[in-house]
Structures are given as C-alpha cells and as structure tokens.
Motif scaffolding. Structure first.
Motif, PDB file in Angstrom:
ATOM      1  N   LEU A  23       0.832  -1.212   0.000  1.00  0.00           N
ATOM      2  CA  LEU A  23       0.000   0.000   0.000  1.00  0.00           C
ATOM      3  C   LEU A  23       0.859   1.252   0.000  1.00  0.00           C
ATOM      4  O   LEU A  23       0.611   2.202  -0.750  1.00  0.00           O
ATOM      5  N   THR A  24       1.876   1.268   0.853  1.00  0.00           N
ATOM      6  CA  THR A  24       2.751   2.436   0.951  1.00  0.00           C
ATOM      7  C   THR A  24       3.449   2.714  -0.375  1.00  0.00           C
ATOM      8  O   THR A  24       3.455   3.842  -0.869  1.00  0.00           O
ATOM      9  N   MET A  25       4.032   1.688  -0.969  1.00  0.00           N
ATOM     10  CA  MET A  25       4.744   1.870  -2.227  1.00  0.00           C
ATOM     11  C   MET A  25       3.790   2.199  -3.371  1.00  0.00           C
ATOM     12  O   MET A  25       4.134   2.960  -4.281  1.00  0.00           O
ATOM     13  N   SER A  26       2.599   1.654  -3.331  1.00  0.00           N
ATOM     14  CA  SER A  26       1.599   1.959  -4.346  1.00  0.00           C
ATOM     15  C   SER A  26       1.287   3.453  -4.358  1.00  0.00           C
ATOM     16  O   SER A  26       1.242   4.086  -5.421  1.00  0.00           O
ATOM     17  N   VAL A  27       1.095   4.021  -3.174  1.00  0.00           N
ATOM     18  CA  VAL A  27       0.793   5.452  -3.067  1.00  0.00           C
ATOM     19  C   VAL A  27       1.992   6.295  -3.472  1.00  0.00           C
ATOM     20  O   VAL A  27       1.875   7.248  -4.243  1.00  0.00           O
ATOM     21  N   ILE A 297      14.035  -0.362   5.716  1.00  0.00           N
ATOM     22  CA  ILE A 297      14.231  -0.732   4.314  1.00  0.00           C
ATOM     23  C   ILE A 297      13.543   0.254   3.375  1.00  0.00           C
ATOM     24  O   ILE A 297      14.114   0.694   2.369  1.00  0.00           O
ATOM     25  N   ILE A 298      12.324   0.646   3.690  1.00  0.00           N
ATOM     26  CA  ILE A 298      11.590   1.536   2.795  1.00  0.00           C
ATOM     27  C   ILE A 298      12.232   2.918   2.729  1.00  0.00           C
ATOM     28  O   ILE A 298      12.238   3.567   1.672  1.00  0.00           O
ATOM     29  N   PHE A 299      12.848   3.369   3.825  1.00  0.00           N
ATOM     30  CA  PHE A 299      13.498   4.686   3.819  1.00  0.00           C
ATOM     31  C   PHE A 299      14.824   4.629   3.065  1.00  0.00           C
ATOM     32  O   PHE A 299      15.227   5.620   2.444  1.00  0.00           O
ATOM     33  N   MET A 300      15.473   3.483   3.080  1.00  0.00           N
ATOM     34  CA  MET A 300      16.652   3.288   2.238  1.00  0.00           C
ATOM     35  C   MET A 300      16.260   3.401   0.765  1.00  0.00           C
ATOM     36  O   MET A 300      16.965   4.013  -0.045  1.00  0.00           O
ATOM     37  N   ALA A 301      15.114   2.815   0.418  1.00  0.00           N
ATOM     38  CA  ALA A 301      14.647   2.843  -0.965  1.00  0.00           C
ATOM     39  C   ALA A 301      14.241   4.245  -1.400  1.00  0.00           C
ATOM     40  O   ALA A 301      14.391   4.610  -2.571  1.00  0.00           O
ATOM     41  N   LEU A 302      13.746   5.050  -0.467  1.00  0.00           N
ATOM     42  CA  LEU A 302      13.249   6.385  -0.801  1.00  0.00           C
ATOM     43  C   LEU A 302      14.328   7.462  -0.730  1.00  0.00           C
ATOM     44  O   LEU A 302      14.113   8.583  -1.205  1.00  0.00           O
ATOM     45  N   HIS A 323      11.559  -7.616  -0.987  1.00  0.00           N
ATOM     46  CA  HIS A 323      10.876  -8.260  -2.111  1.00  0.00           C
ATOM     47  C   HIS A 323       9.755  -7.375  -2.665  1.00  0.00           C
ATOM     48  O   HIS A 323       9.645  -7.179  -3.888  1.00  0.00           O
ATOM     49  N   ILE A 324       8.923  -6.823  -1.799  1.00  0.00           N
ATOM     50  CA  ILE A 324       7.784  -6.012  -2.239  1.00  0.00           C
ATOM     51  C   ILE A 324       8.257  -4.683  -2.813  1.00  0.00           C
ATOM     52  O   ILE A 324       7.745  -4.214  -3.838  1.00  0.00           O
ATOM     53  N   ILE A 325       9.240  -4.069  -2.182  1.00  0.00           N
ATOM     54  CA  ILE A 325       9.744  -2.784  -2.669  1.00  0.00           C
ATOM     55  C   ILE A 325      10.358  -2.923  -4.054  1.00  0.00           C
ATOM     56  O   ILE A 325      10.101  -2.111  -4.951  1.00  0.00           O
ATOM     57  N   LYS A 327       9.620  -5.027  -6.226  1.00  0.00           N
ATOM     58  CA  LYS A 327       8.537  -5.340  -7.167  1.00  0.00           C
ATOM     59  C   LYS A 327       7.828  -4.068  -7.637  1.00  0.00           C
ATOM     60  O   LYS A 327       7.326  -4.002  -8.766  1.00  0.00           O
ATOM     61  N   LEU A 328       7.798  -3.050  -6.773  1.00  0.00           N
ATOM     62  CA  LEU A 328       7.056  -1.827  -7.078  1.00  0.00           C
ATOM     63  C   LEU A 328       7.944  -0.623  -7.381  1.00  0.00           C
ATOM     64  O   LEU A 328       7.438   0.440  -7.743  1.00  0.00           O
ATOM     65  N   ASP A 329       9.246  -0.763  -7.218  1.00  0.00           N
ATOM     66  CA  ASP A 329      10.157   0.358  -7.475  1.00  0.00           C
ATOM     67  C   ASP A 329      11.367  -0.139  -8.256  1.00  0.00           C
ATOM     68  O   ASP A 329      12.272  -0.754  -7.686  1.00  0.00           O
ATOM     69  N   GLU A 330      11.382   0.145  -9.535  1.00  0.00           N
ATOM     70  CA  GLU A 330      12.475  -0.328 -10.381  1.00  0.00           C
ATOM     71  C   GLU A 330      13.732   0.519 -10.246  1.00  0.00           C
ATOM     72  O   GLU A 330      14.776   0.174 -10.807  1.00  0.00           O
ATOM     73  N   SER A 331      13.652   1.613  -9.481  1.00  0.00           N
ATOM     74  CA  SER A 331      14.803   2.519  -9.365  1.00  0.00           C
ATOM     75  C   SER A 331      15.814   2.075  -8.327  1.00  0.00           C
ATOM     76  O   SER A 331      16.874   2.694  -8.181  1.00  0.00           O
ATOM     77  N   CYS A 332      15.515   1.036  -7.560  1.00  0.00           N
ATOM     78  CA  CYS A 332      16.464   0.601  -6.533  1.00  0.00           C
ATOM     79  C   CYS A 332      16.612  -0.921  -6.530  1.00  0.00           C
ATOM     80  O   CYS A 332      15.696  -1.659  -6.890  1.00  0.00           O
ATOM     81  N   LYS A 333      17.782  -1.353  -6.120  1.00  0.00           N
ATOM     82  CA  LYS A 333      18.087  -2.771  -6.015  1.00  0.00           C
ATOM     83  C   LYS A 333      18.821  -3.017  -4.709  1.00  0.00           C
ATOM     84  O   LYS A 333      19.764  -2.297  -4.367  1.00  0.00           O
ATOM     85  N   PHE A 334      18.382  -4.023  -3.969  1.00  0.00           N
ATOM     86  CA  PHE A 334      19.011  -4.341  -2.693  1.00  0.00           C
ATOM     87  C   PHE A 334      20.006  -5.480  -2.856  1.00  0.00           C
ATOM     88  O   PHE A 334      19.804  -6.404  -3.656  1.00  0.00           O
ATOM     89  N   LYS A 335      21.065  -5.400  -2.071  1.00  0.00           N
ATOM     90  CA  LYS A 335      22.083  -6.450  -2.054  1.00  0.00           C
ATOM     91  C   LYS A 335      22.440  -6.735  -0.599  1.00  0.00           C
ATOM     92  O   LYS A 335      22.599  -5.793   0.198  1.00  0.00           O
ATOM     93  N   ILE A 336      22.545  -7.997  -0.243  1.00  0.00           N
ATOM     94  CA  ILE A 336      22.920  -8.396   1.110  1.00  0.00           C
ATOM     95  C   ILE A 336      24.256  -9.124   1.054  1.00  0.00           C
ATOM     96  O   ILE A 336      24.397 -10.121   0.344  1.00  0.00           O
TER      97      ILE A 336
END
Length: 351
Positions: A23-27, A297-302, A323-325, A327-336
């Motif tokens: 929901l958050t990423m959708s908005v 995680i979401i603030f890292m993406a934003l 995983h969800i972020i 899926k909805l945000d192609e501008s970021c990629k996470f690596k562990i």
C-alpha cells in the motif's frame, strides 16, 4: 485504469506486512496494485479490523479507488490518485496495533503536499508489533538519520484485548531523504529503559523485570538505568506490564528491544527475554536491532542515494520488505553481503 501490479500475500512473511508495504509503495509510486491471498500465512486469513483501517487510511491519504476493502477479504484492488496531507483518523475498535498503522502511513505523509495530522486508535503496547515506546525511543531516532521525523502525543494507552489507545501524530513533509551509512557499531556507551505496570498490577513486577534485565546486560556495561513506574490510571486504566530497553553506542548507533508479560509468565522471565534479545543484536554486530531493520528498508529505498546498514541476522520481515519494494520500485536494487555473523544491507539506486 492501468493494469495493477500483482502482489501475492502468501509469499515470505505471509502476513499483514506485505499489505502494508504494498500500500505504501503503491501510493508513493502512484502504481495500482492488486493484493491477493492476503495474510494467507496466518491462522485467520484476510483483513482484520486493523488491516482494514490501514487500507481506509491509505485510501483517504491518496484519494484512491479501492475494491474489496471489507472484513475478512483476501483480495483488494487499490488504485491511488493524488497523495495529499491533512487530518485523518483511523479508529480501530480492537487492540489492533497503532504502530503498524503508523508504519503504513508515515512514509507517505513524509512526501505529502502538506502537514499531516493522524489520530490513531487501537493498541499502543501489544504483542506481535512494536510497542509505541519502541517506536518513539528506538525507531524514531534511527529515522532521523535519514533527515525526517514526526511529533507524537500519547493521549491514552491501549492494551490487549480491550484496546482503547489514542495517539496523535504530526508529520511535516520533507523534500528528500538522505542516504545513510551505518557500518560501525562501536562500543556500548549506555543502556537505559522503562519497566512499567498498569491497572491493578503491583509495582514489584516492574522492579523484578528491571533487575532481571540489568543482570543479563551487565556483561556489556555498568552504565544501566531502567526506570520502574506505574502508569497513571487516567492514561492506562487496564492491566498490563512490560519493559522497553535502549542501548546507545559511541558511534551513534541506537538498538533496542521490548517485551510484555504474557499470561502465566513470570516477570523475571519477561525482563530476561527482552535483555537477551538486545544482547543478541549487539553481539551480532549490527548497527540496528532485528526489529528496526525491516522498518528502515523503505526509507533506504526512498533516500536520494545509496544506503548501507549493518545488521545481524537478516529477518524474514526484512526479506519481505525488500521483495515487495523491488517489485514496485524499479529505481532501486538491494544487495545483502554476509560479514560473518552480521550482514550488510545495501540499497543501490539506479541512475
């Protein structure tokens, strides 16, 4: 309408977190979504009261078109329009977690067109969710490293099963979030916290919890201060008892833990349980604890730029958020990247 992105609510964590992040990423990305198999991994699948109020809050924030937002529904369609600020109310009638309502709305409020004022009702200190004290004393200062914050007013505490809590949240929008680099835990500078009882429970329970926590954590430092108190009856009339612990390091890291006394559980066990959780996070070398990592995680993406945060074991909630972020945000990629008993989570922003 654009075709909605399909989100399977049974994947990974399989609970309400998938719905909240989606929901958050959708908005924020103005992308329509369809979430199906909602909370399929739980004993009572579908939207419960607190999840429904979260959907309704996000609908109001973004003037969204929503289909399927009813109690026990296992599928919803959510099409956001314009993200706006203003005054909103989420009146959960159960002990559904207020902090989880804040989790879904806060990132959106930070990027709204005007100041947001949220009146959130439900549970302030409940199991299976951060206590409000954890959110204000541990999550909030970690959020502030990104250059954002929120103000809050705790009007009334709400405990399981009655709920009845009320919290007022004020969020001023930001132009952007700063990337963060948290890689050096450093040395423990001090440990502090609060051990409380409410209702008719005796203060002795709080003292027992605090002593058990101190005894467990004294291997880290002698600078431990835990305040023991009984909640004001006007603010917390119902029975509850719990503890919140915070550790600060000389490099500015803030880690924490919390626990509530369960039915039939000894107060000493609860205090030790909270302390063991904090001890585990510290010994794994993380710069944030296991309960905060997924929330960041979401603030890292934003954030505007790449962020790197060292954690201990990567939790299932963190893997779900990533995983969800993605899926909805192609501008970021996470690596562990594993670093022995700890891990470095990196968010790489695409140019």
């Amino acid at each position: 309408m654009d075709q909605p992105v399909q989100i399977d609510g049974s994947e990974l964590e399989g609970g309400g977190q998938i719905l909240r992040i989606a929901l958050t990423m959708s908005v924020l990305k103005n992308k329509p979504i369809q979430v199906f198999n909602i909370r399929a991994g739980r004993s009572r699948p579908g939207l419960l009261e607190q999840h429904l109020k979260g959907v309704e809050l996000m609908k109001d924030l973004s003037n969204a078109y929503v289909k399927g937002a009813t109690l026990n529904s296992t599928i919803i369609d959510f099409h956001p329009k314009i993200l706006q600020g203003g005054r909103y109310r989420a009146p959960v009638k159960t002990a559904g977690s207020i902090t989880l309502l804040l989790q879904v709305a806060l990132p959106c409020c930070l990027f709204a067109k005007e100041v947001s004022e949220l009146e959130l009702h439900g549970g302030t200190n409940t199991e299976m969710a951060p206590q409000i004290d954890y959110t204000t004393e541990i999550f909030k200062p970690n959020l502030e490293k990104f250059g954002a914050t929120f103000d809050f007013d705790l009007v009334r505490r709400g405990y399981f099963p009655k709920g009845g809590g009320k919290v007022l949240i004020n969020v001023t929008p930001v132009k952007n979030l700063k990337p963060v680099t948290l890689l050096n835990q450093g040395q423990i500078d001090k440990i502090y916290g609060w051990s409380f009882v409410a209702g008719v429970l005796p203060l002795k329970m709080a003292n027992v919890m605090a002593d058990a926590a101190k005894n467990t954590l004294q291997c880290l430092t002698n600078n431990i201060k835990i305040e023991c108190y009984k909640e004001d009856h006007d603010i917390a009339p119902n029975n509850e008892s719990g503890i919140i612990l915070v550790a600060e390091t000389d490099t500015g890291c803030i880690l924490g833990s919390s626990a509530l006394v369960k039915r039939g559980e000894q107060s000493e066990f609860t205090g030790k349980k909270a302390a063991d959780s904090l001890l585990k996070s510290i010994r794994q070398g993380g710069c944030v604890d296991e309960f905060c990592q997924d929330q960041l995680i979401i603030f890292m993406a934003l954030a505007d730029g790449n962020s790197r945060i060292k954690v201990g074991e990567v939790t299932l909630h963190t893997k779900t958020a990533i995983h969800i972020i993605e899926k909805l945000d192609e501008s970021c990629k996470f690596k562990i990247v594993s670093d022995g008993i700890s891990n470095i989570i990196e968010c790489i922003k695409k140019s």
